[in-house]
Scaffold this motif. Structure first.
Motif, PDB file in Angstrom:
ATOM      1  N   ARG A  38      36.425  45.432  45.271  1.00 34.95           N
ATOM      2  CA  ARG A  38      37.711  44.815  44.933  1.00 34.95           C
ATOM      3  C   ARG A  38      38.305  44.100  46.147  1.00 34.95           C
ATOM      4  O   ARG A  38      38.919  43.034  46.016  1.00 34.95           O
ATOM      5  CB  ARG A  38      38.682  45.877  44.419  1.00 34.95           C
ATOM      6  CG  ARG A  38      38.305  46.448  43.065  1.00 34.95           C
ATOM      7  CD  ARG A  38      39.274  47.550  42.661  1.00 34.95           C
ATOM      8  NE  ARG A  38      38.833  48.236  41.470  1.00 34.95           N
ATOM      9  CZ  ARG A  38      39.418  49.326  40.969  1.00 34.95           C
ATOM     10  NH1 ARG A  38      40.470  49.849  41.604  1.00 34.95           N
ATOM     11  NH2 ARG A  38      38.963  49.899  39.879  1.00 34.95           N
ATOM     12  N   ASP A  39      38.128  44.702  47.297  1.00 32.33           N
ATOM     13  CA  ASP A  39      38.640  44.089  48.520  1.00 32.33           C
ATOM     14  C   ASP A  39      37.958  42.750  48.768  1.00 32.33           C
ATOM     15  O   ASP A  39      38.603  41.762  49.145  1.00 32.33           O
ATOM     16  CB  ASP A  39      38.417  45.037  49.700  1.00 32.33           C
ATOM     17  CG  ASP A  39      39.182  44.607  50.949  1.00 32.33           C
ATOM     18  OD1 ASP A  39      40.301  44.077  50.800  1.00 32.33           O
ATOM     19  OD2 ASP A  39      38.663  44.795  52.060  1.00 32.33           O
ATOM     20  N   TRP A  49      47.902  50.557  46.537  1.00 35.51           N
ATOM     21  CA  TRP A  49      47.318  49.858  47.684  1.00 35.51           C
ATOM     22  C   TRP A  49      45.850  50.247  47.863  1.00 35.51           C
ATOM     23  O   TRP A  49      44.988  49.384  48.076  1.00 35.51           O
ATOM     24  CB  TRP A  49      48.120  50.197  48.938  1.00 35.51           C
ATOM     25  CG  TRP A  49      47.637  49.530  50.191  1.00 35.51           C
ATOM     26  CD1 TRP A  49      47.929  48.276  50.615  1.00 35.51           C
ATOM     27  CD2 TRP A  49      46.778  50.101  51.179  1.00 35.51           C
ATOM     28  NE1 TRP A  49      47.313  48.016  51.820  1.00 35.51           N
ATOM     29  CE2 TRP A  49      46.597  49.121  52.185  1.00 35.51           C
ATOM     30  CE3 TRP A  49      46.148  51.326  51.315  1.00 35.51           C
ATOM     31  CZ2 TRP A  49      45.805  49.351  53.315  1.00 35.51           C
ATOM     32  CZ3 TRP A  49      45.362  51.561  52.437  1.00 35.51           C
ATOM     33  CH2 TRP A  49      45.200  50.583  53.420  1.00 35.51           C
ATOM     34  N   PRO A  65      47.602  43.650  46.413  1.00 35.72           N
ATOM     35  CA  PRO A  65      46.747  43.178  47.507  1.00 35.72           C
ATOM     36  C   PRO A  65      46.899  44.038  48.765  1.00 35.72           C
ATOM     37  O   PRO A  65      47.997  44.477  49.101  1.00 35.72           O
ATOM     38  CB  PRO A  65      47.234  41.750  47.764  1.00 35.72           C
ATOM     39  CG  PRO A  65      47.948  41.353  46.519  1.00 35.72           C
ATOM     40  CD  PRO A  65      48.540  42.607  45.959  1.00 35.72           C
ATOM     41  N   ALA A  66      45.786  44.268  49.439  1.00 35.12           N
ATOM     42  CA  ALA A  66      45.823  45.004  50.702  1.00 35.12           C
ATOM     43  C   ALA A  66      46.326  44.122  51.834  1.00 35.12           C
ATOM     44  O   ALA A  66      46.799  44.631  52.854  1.00 35.12           O
ATOM     45  CB  ALA A  66      44.433  45.543  51.042  1.00 35.12           C
ATOM     46  N   GLN A 105      39.354  40.116  46.389  1.00 32.63           N
ATOM     47  CA  GLN A 105      40.657  39.616  46.801  1.00 32.63           C
ATOM     48  C   GLN A 105      40.556  38.733  48.043  1.00 32.63           C
ATOM     49  O   GLN A 105      41.302  37.761  48.180  1.00 32.63           O
ATOM     50  CB  GLN A 105      41.606  40.794  47.051  1.00 32.63           C
ATOM     51  CG  GLN A 105      41.993  41.528  45.772  1.00 32.63           C
ATOM     52  CD  GLN A 105      42.990  42.646  45.994  1.00 32.63           C
ATOM     53  OE1 GLN A 105      43.393  42.914  47.126  1.00 32.63           O
ATOM     54  NE2 GLN A 105      43.396  43.307  44.922  1.00 32.63           N
ATOM     55  N   SER A 143      45.735  43.739  57.106  1.00 30.80           N
ATOM     56  CA  SER A 143      45.437  44.756  56.094  1.00 30.80           C
ATOM     57  C   SER A 143      46.157  46.030  56.524  1.00 30.80           C
ATOM     58  O   SER A 143      45.735  46.713  57.449  1.00 30.80           O
ATOM     59  CB  SER A 143      43.931  45.007  55.996  1.00 30.80           C
ATOM     60  OG  SER A 143      43.659  46.037  55.061  1.00 30.80           O
ATOM     61  N   HIS A 199      43.669  48.759  45.168  1.00 29.14           N
ATOM     62  CA  HIS A 199      43.844  47.306  45.083  1.00 29.14           C
ATOM     63  C   HIS A 199      44.501  46.847  43.788  1.00 29.14           C
ATOM     64  O   HIS A 199      44.242  45.746  43.306  1.00 29.14           O
ATOM     65  CB  HIS A 199      42.502  46.589  45.297  1.00 29.14           C
ATOM     66  CG  HIS A 199      41.987  46.707  46.700  1.00 29.14           C
ATOM     67  ND1 HIS A 199      42.367  45.864  47.712  1.00 29.14           N
ATOM     68  CD2 HIS A 199      41.151  47.605  47.270  1.00 29.14           C
ATOM     69  CE1 HIS A 199      41.772  46.224  48.843  1.00 29.14           C
ATOM     70  NE2 HIS A 199      41.037  47.289  48.597  1.00 29.14           N
TER      71      HIS A 199
END
Length: 519
Positions: free
Chosen positions: A507-508, A458, A464-465, A511, A401, A461
């Protein structure tokens, strides 16, 4: 100004009382007008401008502890509050994506994250905690006094005063790294180009993410300690006494306490040693140090370095049962014979140049500096190349990340110098200084705005991180999505940050569930 004299921001806060009738914002524009109208900004004027910009940037500080920052901050919080290295509370109070695979259904750390000594695994470095310590000690004392007077603020290291102190300290160290880098650069390049390069690396690289958005990570601290080490090496390179070697060893030890990869900066030392031993053997002058004296000084450097690494060795002994266990992939398993040299630079998976393209010109300038100033430039270029090879050989070279390739934030002083040298060469094609300044400003502004849009993508999101991104999707977002959303989201960041951070965390997690990291 005499070489080697260094002024910290507090000097400017106390010593400069110019424009007493102006507001804070008016002072900024007065300084900016003076910069553009003068053939070359004075040292204090340029540094005042940097300081004003730093103060104006402080509302962007995001005082949260997240991801890797949980491990870094735990080394500060647990000893301060609990007087031990038990990180259970740190795991339990961490962000959701950090806790998810580390805690069981009862909220207790799972056995796989315990080491053979029974401690929770923490492979992150202790250096940031050392640098945060003065700020957190003052904050803790203030919280205890406030509680004695009836305040309900928790004195647990997690409450807002502690996190603000941590974030403010990180930003200050990042700024000091920029200021020191500027001072190194202006010794070789016109101050205007040194200033523009400093501003460009400040806002067009990965640094702002780790200076403001993720302040609990180590990268802004690393930029500071590397700049301090390089500055002191540079200022004492012609003749270094025993005491100066000891101080250089202390700075080297702190540099490794903060970030292990910084060991590659030591490449600059053999350049100097070979020259010094050669001169000593020839006995060039009566004042030339003898070989025995050089050996004593180098031994003092090494001894001080090891002494200053004791916090790291002790922590690893307690946690892992061995002072030399790092918790990272053993270096014997790194890709030394097949480093990812091109991917590190150009991959969609956090490539250094593909994500932060202004650094291409910094690299070109660093090569040009080596050609024009071989003694210093050769040492700096060798250090940068050694660091590059080291990261390219690391199995997780993309940083998992990461915004861009975050590892290279450590090289901020070299990148500023390189970019300034590039600007100096590039602007020689213009007939007038004003035309050169305007062209350079527009050129760098393009990279700053591009970086701002990509940081927004970033951070929220939109891309993608972790892992590779789609360049076509990213470019489409830059022109179609970012302009519509960035103003509204920036307002939420300033005035509704808690809710926004919760949305980002959700959101993280989404994903992560769609694309789980490899085991």
């Amino acid at each position: 100004m005499p070489a080697g004299r260094f002024l910290f921001p507090a000097h400017f806060l106390c010593a400069h009382g110019s424009y007493p009738g102006c507001s804070f914002s008016q002072r900024f524009f007065v300084e900016l007008q003076g910069l553009t109208s003068s053939p070359q900004p004075g040292p204090r004027k340029a540094e005042r401008l940097l300081l004003v910009l730093f103060l104006l940037s402080l509302p962007m500080l995001n005082p949260w502890v997240r991801g890797d920052g949980v491990g870094y901050y735990a080394y500060a919080r647990a000893p301060l509050i609990q007087h031990n290295l038990d990180f259970t509370r740190d795991y339990q109070e961490a962000n959701t994506s950090f806790r998810e695979n580390r805690l069981d259904k009862n909220g207790q750390p799972t056995a796989e994250f315990r080491t053979r000594t029974g401690h929770l695994e923490n492979h992150f470095t202790v250096g940031p905690a050392i640098l945060w310590a003065p700020f957190l000690l003052v904050t803790h004392a203030a919280v205890l006094v406030a509680r004695a007077l009836g305040s309900a603020i928790p004195a647990d290291g997690f409450s807002m005063p502690y996190r603000i102190a941590m974030a403010l300290a990180t930003a200050l160290y990042g700024f000091l790294g920029l200021l020191i880098s500027f001072r190194i650069t202006r010794k070789y390049v016109d101050e205007t180009w040194a200033l523009l390069a400093t501003l460009a690396i400040w806002w067009a690289s990965s640094l702002p993410v780790y200076m403001y958005f993720n302040p609990s990570w180590s990268h802004a601290h690393s930029a500071f300690v590397v700049a301090l080490f390089l500055w002191y090496w540079h200022e004492t390179r012609n003749e270094r006494s025993l005491g100066q070697w000891i101080l250089l060893g202390a700075l080297a030890g702190l540099m490794l306490d903060v970030y292990y990869a910084n060991v590659m900066l030591f490449v600059i030392l053999p350049f100097e040693a070979l020259r010094d031993y050669g001169v000593a053997l020839r006995k060039a002058t009566p004042n030339t140090p003898r070989v025995v004296q050089l050996l004593a000084r180098h031994a003092a450097f090494a001894a001080t370095l090891i002494l200053c690494l004791l916090p790291t060795f002790i922590a690893h002994r307690i946690i892992y049962g061995s002072s030399f266990e790092t918790g990272y992939v053993p270096i014997s398993q790194w890709n030394w014979s097949s480093p990812n040299l091109l991917s590190v630079l150009f991959s969609s998976n956090h490539g250094l140049i593909s994500w932060t393209p202004v650094l291409l010109f910094a690299v070109i300038g660093l090569v040009a500096f080596w050609r024009s100033v071989p003694r210093v430039g050769g040492a700096f270029l060798a250090a940068a190349l050694a660091f590059y090879y080291f990261i390219a050989s690391y199995p997780d070279w993309a940083g998992i990340s990461s915004y861009g390739n975050r590892f290279f934030v450590s090289l901020t002083p070299l990148l500023i110098l390189g970019l300034a040298v590039f600007l100096d060469r590039f602007t020689r094609i213009f007939r007038t200084r004003h035309a050169a300044l305007a062209a350079a400003a527009v050129f760098l502004a393009c990279f700053v705005f591009w970086n701002a849009g990509l940081m927004f993508q970033w951070g929220t999101h939109l891309i993608p991180a972790r892992g590779p991104i789609s360049f076509s999707e990213m470019i489409q977002n830059q022109f179609l999505v970012v302009p519509r959303q960035i103003t509204m989201q920036f307002e939420k960041y300033l005035f509704g940050r808690k809710a926004m951070m919760q949305q980002i965390e959700e959101r993280d997690l989404e994903q992560l569930k769609k694309n789980p990291p490899p085991p």
